[in-house]
Scaffold this active site. Sequence first.
Site, PDB file in Angstrom:
ATOM      1  N   TYR A  58       9.976   4.076  -2.671  1.00  0.00           N
ATOM      2  CA  TYR A  58       9.722   2.640  -2.597  1.00  0.00           C
ATOM      3  C   TYR A  58       8.306   2.321  -3.016  1.00  0.00           C
ATOM      4  CZ  TYR A  58       7.034   3.063   1.791  1.00  0.00           C
ATOM      5  OH  TYR A  58       6.087   3.357   2.743  1.00  0.00           O
ATOM      6  N   LYS A  90       6.037   8.707  -2.329  1.00  0.00           N
ATOM      7  CA  LYS A  90       6.260   7.520  -1.487  1.00  0.00           C
ATOM      8  C   LYS A  90       7.752   7.408  -1.188  1.00  0.00           C
ATOM      9  CE  LYS A  90       4.465   2.856  -0.798  1.00  0.00           C
ATOM     10  NZ  LYS A  90       3.914   3.132   0.531  1.00  0.00           N
ATOM     11  N   GLU A 115      -4.221  10.382   7.450  1.00  0.00           N
ATOM     12  CA  GLU A 115      -4.238   8.965   7.049  1.00  0.00           C
ATOM     13  C   GLU A 115      -3.553   8.160   8.148  1.00  0.00           C
ATOM     14  OE1 GLU A 115      -1.719   8.307   3.559  1.00  0.00           O
ATOM     15  OE2 GLU A 115      -0.445   9.970   4.177  1.00  0.00           O
ATOM     16  N   LEU A 175      -0.808  10.034   0.961  1.00  0.00           N
ATOM     17  CA  LEU A 175      -0.347   9.201  -0.151  1.00  0.00           C
ATOM     18  C   LEU A 175      -1.568   8.718  -0.939  1.00  0.00           C
ATOM     19  CD1 LEU A 175       2.266   7.813  -1.313  1.00  0.00           C
ATOM     20  CD2 LEU A 175       1.422   5.752  -0.171  1.00  0.00           C
TER      21      LEU A 175
END
Length: 280
Positions: free
Chosen positions: A33, A147, A179, A203
């Site tokens: 996505y 992702k 993260e 990411l």
Amino acid sequence: MARTVYVNGEYLPESEGKISIFDRGFLFADGVYEVTAVLNGKLVDYNPHMERLERSLKELRIGWPCSKDELKAMHLEMVKRNGLKEGIIYMQITRGAADRTFNFPKDAKPTLIAFTQSMVLAENPNAVTGVKVVTIPDIRWARRDIKSVMLLAPVLGKQEAYERGANEGWMVENGFVTEGTSSNAYIVKDGKVITRELSNSILAGCTRRSLFRLAQEHGIVIEERAFTPEEAYAADEAFLTSASQFVMPIVEIDGKRIGGGQPGPVVRKLRELFLTEARR
Ligand code: PDD
């Protein structure tokens, strides 16, 4: 007003947007996505999002459901049809619908869906006060550079953060922050921004990428390395970045106030630079 959503080439009222129960996104989280911000009716960082999408699809060996030009046209059409001035466009591509087998089915055609969400991004009141984060264990898989829609660990992490009175969870692995559950993590010490280097552990944020360019253009030094929660507690400032939050100041980590509990000068400057460019 009901939104217009997009499903495999069709623009439909949201109540009519449906996909198969055999879709592999639904059965296996076998899909990817992107979330792209819209500000003043314009797409923010569209090209980086599409470059990352291309990479995610390649890594998972999922085919393109349409051409890149068609995908861009769809994004623009969704903004137009929904009269979206400020918010996000969510788009998802899965390996498609087929009888349930773990290996890739031969006959499945990729599914493409998209919808919009109206949101306050630029004048987000959280940016004035700053937000709180708590640290949580990073229990995700080893390919966080993709992702993928496999977001159960971030869902549990964000819920835990909310239940502990925070807006975001910073995930920790082997003693170091990777993260946020849906954002990249930064601290500022002695005027220098510190954030983890890119790898399979995090990411590659599109907002991060723009931030790096803006920082460089304005003489703000970024050091790419991992940092510990303890280092973060002692930082002058902390912040996070994502497509839906832009550059968001953090004023508390695990109950410890950062920078006197106020958004600091470096993060305020970076947010302003980001907004100025995004508004253009
Ligand atoms: N999340 N890291 C993770 C784990 C993320 O899920 C995100 C974005 C980011 C920031 O990437 P970007 O700057 O390209 O948005 C970092 C999106 C916003 C989401 O899942 O809603």
